[in-house]
Design a protein around this motif. Structure first.
Motif, short mmCIF file in Angstrom:
data_model
loop_
_atom_site.label_atom_id
_atom_site.label_comp_id
_atom_site.label_asym_id
_atom_site.label_seq_id
_atom_site.Cartn_x
_atom_site.Cartn_y
_atom_site.Cartn_z
N LEU A 33 0.80 -1.22 0.00
CA LEU A 33 0.00 0.00 0.00
C LEU A 33 0.83 1.27 0.00
CD1 LEU A 33 -2.73 -1.04 2.62
CD2 LEU A 33 -2.75 -1.32 0.13
N GLU A 34 2.16 1.14 0.01
CA GLU A 34 3.01 2.32 0.16
C GLU A 34 2.72 3.39 -0.88
OE1 GLU A 34 5.25 2.95 2.74
OE2 GLU A 34 4.19 1.17 3.50
N ASP A 35 2.61 3.00 -2.14
CA ASP A 35 2.42 3.99 -3.20
C ASP A 35 0.99 4.48 -3.30
OD1 ASP A 35 5.09 3.91 -3.82
OD2 ASP A 35 4.86 2.42 -5.42
N HIS A 99 8.76 11.31 -3.28
CA HIS A 99 7.62 10.79 -2.53
C HIS A 99 6.98 11.84 -1.63
CE1 HIS A 99 10.19 7.23 -3.37
NE2 HIS A 99 9.03 6.67 -3.62
N SER A 100 7.78 12.82 -1.21
CA SER A 100 7.31 13.80 -0.25
C SER A 100 8.23 15.01 -0.31
CB SER A 100 7.34 13.20 1.16
OG SER A 100 7.31 14.20 2.16
N TRP A 101 7.67 16.17 0.01
CA TRP A 101 8.53 17.37 0.07
C TRP A 101 9.54 17.26 1.20
CZ3 TRP A 101 8.29 20.27 4.57
CH2 TRP A 101 7.14 20.16 5.36
N LEU A 102 9.40 16.24 2.06
CA LEU A 102 10.35 16.01 3.14
C LEU A 102 11.44 14.99 2.77
CD1 LEU A 102 7.66 15.87 5.94
CD2 LEU A 102 9.53 17.52 5.89
N ASP A 103 11.46 14.53 1.53
CA ASP A 103 12.43 13.51 1.14
C ASP A 103 13.86 13.94 1.38
OD1 ASP A 103 10.45 11.80 0.38
OD2 ASP A 103 10.95 11.75 -1.75
N THR A 104 14.17 15.20 1.18
CA THR A 104 15.52 15.71 1.42
C THR A 104 15.70 16.14 2.87
OG1 THR A 104 15.63 16.47 -0.86
CG2 THR A 104 17.26 17.37 0.65
N PHE A 105 14.62 16.56 3.50
CA PHE A 105 14.68 17.03 4.88
C PHE A 105 15.13 15.95 5.84
CE2 PHE A 105 12.51 17.35 9.00
CZ PHE A 105 12.93 18.61 9.44
N MET A 169 4.80 1.43 6.03
CA MET A 169 5.62 0.35 6.58
C MET A 169 7.07 0.44 6.10
SD MET A 169 3.50 -1.43 8.43
CE MET A 169 4.17 -3.09 8.63
N GLU A 170 7.39 1.55 5.44
CA GLU A 170 8.69 1.70 4.79
C GLU A 170 9.85 1.52 5.75
OE1 GLU A 170 10.88 2.39 1.23
OE2 GLU A 170 8.73 2.04 1.58
N GLN A 171 9.69 1.97 7.01
CA GLN A 171 10.81 1.90 7.95
C GLN A 171 11.22 0.47 8.28
OE1 GLN A 171 10.51 4.38 11.43
NE2 GLN A 171 9.56 6.04 10.29
N ASN A 172 10.35 -0.48 8.06
CA ASN A 172 10.72 -1.87 8.32
C ASN A 172 11.91 -2.31 7.45
OD1 ASN A 172 8.70 -3.48 10.22
ND2 ASN A 172 7.53 -1.94 9.09
N LYS A 173 12.13 -1.62 6.36
CA LYS A 173 13.26 -1.96 5.49
C LYS A 173 14.60 -1.62 6.13
CE LYS A 173 10.61 -1.35 1.20
NZ LYS A 173 10.48 -0.58 -0.07
N PHE A 174 14.58 -0.86 7.22
CA PHE A 174 15.81 -0.44 7.88
C PHE A 174 16.08 -1.20 9.18
CE2 PHE A 174 14.42 3.14 5.29
CZ PHE A 174 15.57 3.38 4.55
N ARG A 455 2.58 8.73 9.98
CA ARG A 455 2.81 7.58 9.11
C ARG A 455 1.64 7.28 8.19
NH1 ARG A 455 4.53 2.49 12.45
NH2 ARG A 455 4.30 1.53 10.38
N GLN A 456 0.54 8.01 8.32
CA GLN A 456 -0.56 7.79 7.39
C GLN A 456 -0.25 8.40 6.02
OE1 GLN A 456 -0.47 10.02 9.76
NE2 GLN A 456 -1.84 11.75 9.43
N TRP A 457 0.81 9.21 5.94
CA TRP A 457 1.23 9.79 4.67
C TRP A 457 2.31 8.92 4.02
CZ3 TRP A 457 -2.39 13.13 4.07
CH2 TRP A 457 -2.83 13.93 5.12
#
Length: 626
Positions: A33-35, A99-105, A169-174, A455-457
């Motif tokens: 569901l990430e995308d 993915h987000s305006w925070l990708d670089t932040f 759930m993206e953080q699970n990759k780390f 995390r809903q975003w």
């Protein structure tokens, strides 16, 4: 935490407790569901500036507010720096692949810090005791982690749902085989699920620390099948037997306590000195996780917490995403590197590990007897210069730890249910108690940080909430005035609590100014010359910006029945770090601050006890007798 109905209670990144969550269906793959998640909303420049002024106003004098308002107006003027920087951010947000305006932040915020991450950035959980021996506990944690990885690799962990909304759930990759790599100007991350390492980690080993020595131990067989608990226990026993007991000459793990640029230089020296050092670094960095076996039992709970936060003796690799620490008496916890992992993800991971018996984890992961894995030393070659660096790092970090004052505070007769029974949001209740205690301990209010989960975003992490509202200022003033009657005090309390809940909801919805304005400042640093904004806008030197972000309290929550305490270091020379575990029936805190200001921290703890009781009694008098 997970209850008997399978509900998961989630908090933010060390932050606010959130309403109950559930898991998605087992047929929904972990990352499916990430995308589809909505993008983090980008506020308008006007909205963020208006909110910024509202947020900083309670902390400023009239003169400071006027100065700040003038610079905000200059920032907002047509053609002004704010307009140019925001347009650049909006363009970036619309770029394909972003993915987000925070990708670089996010990389800058975590990987850009140049001080040490040990104690300053990593956080810990102290697990509930089980009464197991050290090796039984350690083997069980390995088995649980391997089962979790087994599920993750097959994407059999369903997405977490929050109020019916799927969470990232993206953080699970780390979680596995992830290591922060020091850099001269900014760190990087070595992890699977990347172009360099596609898909799940294929590593089969962990790194075990014992008395400053490092061993690689294969916990998965050649075909990826986990070893049984008995196999793992025998392998760990071999680690302890292989250890001669004498203190190693210069444990390289000490280097991970250095400031980042210094550690980067030392790492480069290691690699240049001997080719075996590059192989040793590769072993550590690709390991699934670290397991730190301690040869002592902490004297008490606070000491156990301190050891989890900044215990060293060369027995840590603070750059590793996940390090389990198991003491000689079987007590255990986890130390987490924060750059890719927030508290929500770690809570889900830890609760899954600890809610199921190790024997079940082992069985469900498909473990089978394969013979005890053989530990192999991880050896570094050092010259005199590197030995001196290691010893200097060890001495400096020991001094830094000694210069940190900590304290545990427990309320075993108060919890979230108590606050609810009194008609107040539990998080709002304790946050109001913190403000009242801080006023009484230090004689004034101060900037207070609380992170809010987002995390809903898509790729969402957290938003920064500033706790001090006008309603909280009025609440504290009202309770400090002995002339006010109970009804007036209750009204002020309820008004402040409602304002707190409202702001938390706004932050979760992305309606918050700090990270937006901060990213605009970072764009000026990165691209200012190209954009024609060659100087830092004056807004970022105003009293409002500086005072609002100068933390006196940094507060975060991690509610789980499997955790005794949660903790992290303070964020400034006068800040009190307030990590709290607020459960239905109890409330535990771990406080930390620089030792020169230890006295106010202890005063804060004492006043907090009084404040909680005072607020309970104040609200109880207004409740009907059952």
């Amino acid at each position: 935490m997970t209850n008997s109905q399978g509900t998961v209670h989630v908090t933010d990144s060390h932050g606010t407790a959130l309403p109950p969550t559930g898991q998605g269906t087992a047929t929904t793959p972990t990352f499916a569901l990430e995308d589809t998640l909505p993008r983090v909303p980008l506020p308008s420049l006007e909205e963020s500036c208006e909110r910024f002024l509202a947020w900083c106003r309670p902390l400023l004098t009239p003169g400071q507010l006027a100065e700040t308002e003038a610079e905000v107006a200059a920032f907002l003027r047509p053609g002004g720096p704010g307009r140019v920087l925001h347009a650049a951010l909006a363009e970036y947000d619309a770029t394909e692949g972003v993915h987000s305006w925070l990708d670089t932040f996010w990389p800058y915020r975590y990987l850009g810090r140049r001080d040490r991450i040990a104690l300053n950035a990593n956080f810990f959980f102290l697990f509930q005791d089980t009464g197991q021996s050290q090796l039984d506990r350690a083997a069980g944690l390995i088995a649980g982690a391997l089962h979790y990885k087994h599920q993750l690799d097959r994407e059999a962990l369903p997405p977490v749902l929050q109020r019916g909304r799927p969470q990232s759930m993206e953080q699970n990759k780390f979680l596995f085989s992830t290591t922060r790599i020091p850099g001269a100007e900014q760190d990087t991350v070595r992890a699977p699920y990347t172009d360099e390492w596609p898909g799940p980690s294929d590593a089969r080993h962990i790194v075990v620390f014992s008395q400053g020595r490092m061993y690689t131990l294969d916990v998965l067989g050649p075909d990826g099948t986990p070893h049984t608990l008995d196999d793992l226990k025998e392998g760990l026993q071999a680690v302890l037997k292989a250890d001669p007991g004498a203190e190693p000459d210069a444990p390289v793990g000490h280097l991970t306590t250095m400031a980042r640029a210094e550690w980067a230089a030392a790492r480069a020296s290691l690699q240049a000195l001997h080719p075996d050092n590059a192989a040793a670094l590769d072993t550590v960095e690709t390991a699934l996780f670290c397991l730190c076996l301690e040869d002592f039992a902490p004297a008490d709970t606070q000491t156990a917490c301190d050891e989890l936060l900044y215990g060293d003796r060369g027995n840590r690799w603070f750059d590793k995403a996940v390090s389990f620490i198991v003491f000689a008496d079987g007590r255990a916890g986890i130390n987490v590197e924060h750059c890719g992992l927030d508290g929500t993800t770690i809570l889900s991971f830890v609760d899954t590990l600890l809610a199921t018996p190790p024997e079940d984890h082992s069985r469900l992961s498909g473990a089978r007897p394969q013979g005890a894995p053989t530990p192999h030393p991880v050896t570094f070659h050092l010259d005199d210069a590197l030995r001196d660096r290691v010893r200097t790092a060890a001495t400096a970090f020991a001094r830094y730890g000694a210069d940190t004052a900590t304290r545990t505070v427990s309320f075993d007769d108060f919890g979230a249910n108590t606050a609810k029974s009194l008609g107040v949001s539990p998080d709002a209740f304790v946050q109001l108690a913190y403000q009242l205690a801080h006023q009484r301990a230090k004689g004034h209010l101060g900037a207070t940080y609380e992170s809010i989960a987002t995390r809903q975003w898509r790729r969402g992490r957290t938003e920064a909430m500033r706790v001090v509202t006008p309603e909280i200022v009025d609440f504290v003033a009202t309770l400090q005035d002995p002339a006010t009657d109970p009804a007036t005090r209750r009204t002020a309390l309820h008004t402040a609590a409602r304002a707190h809940v409202t702001r938390a909801k706004e932050c979760q919805a992305g309606d918050a100014p700090e990270q937006h304005l901060w990213e605009l400042e970072l764009i000026q640093r990165r691209r200012g010359d190209d954009l024609g904004i060659t100087e830092q806008p004056a807004l970022y030197r105003t009293p409002g910006w500086l005072i609002m972000r100068d933390d006196y309290l940094s507060t975060s929550s991690a509610p789980s029945t499997h955790i005794q305490y949660f903790g992290f270091g303070s964020t400034s020379p006068r800040c009190i770090g307030v990590a709290y575990v607020l459960l239905p029936d109890r409330f535990h805190l771990y406080l930390s601050t620089p030792r020169p200001v230890a006295a106010p921290m202890h005063a804060f703890a004492d006043h907090l006890r009084e404040a909680v009781q005072e607020l309970r009694e104040l609200l109880a008098t207004d409740r009907p007798t059952p």
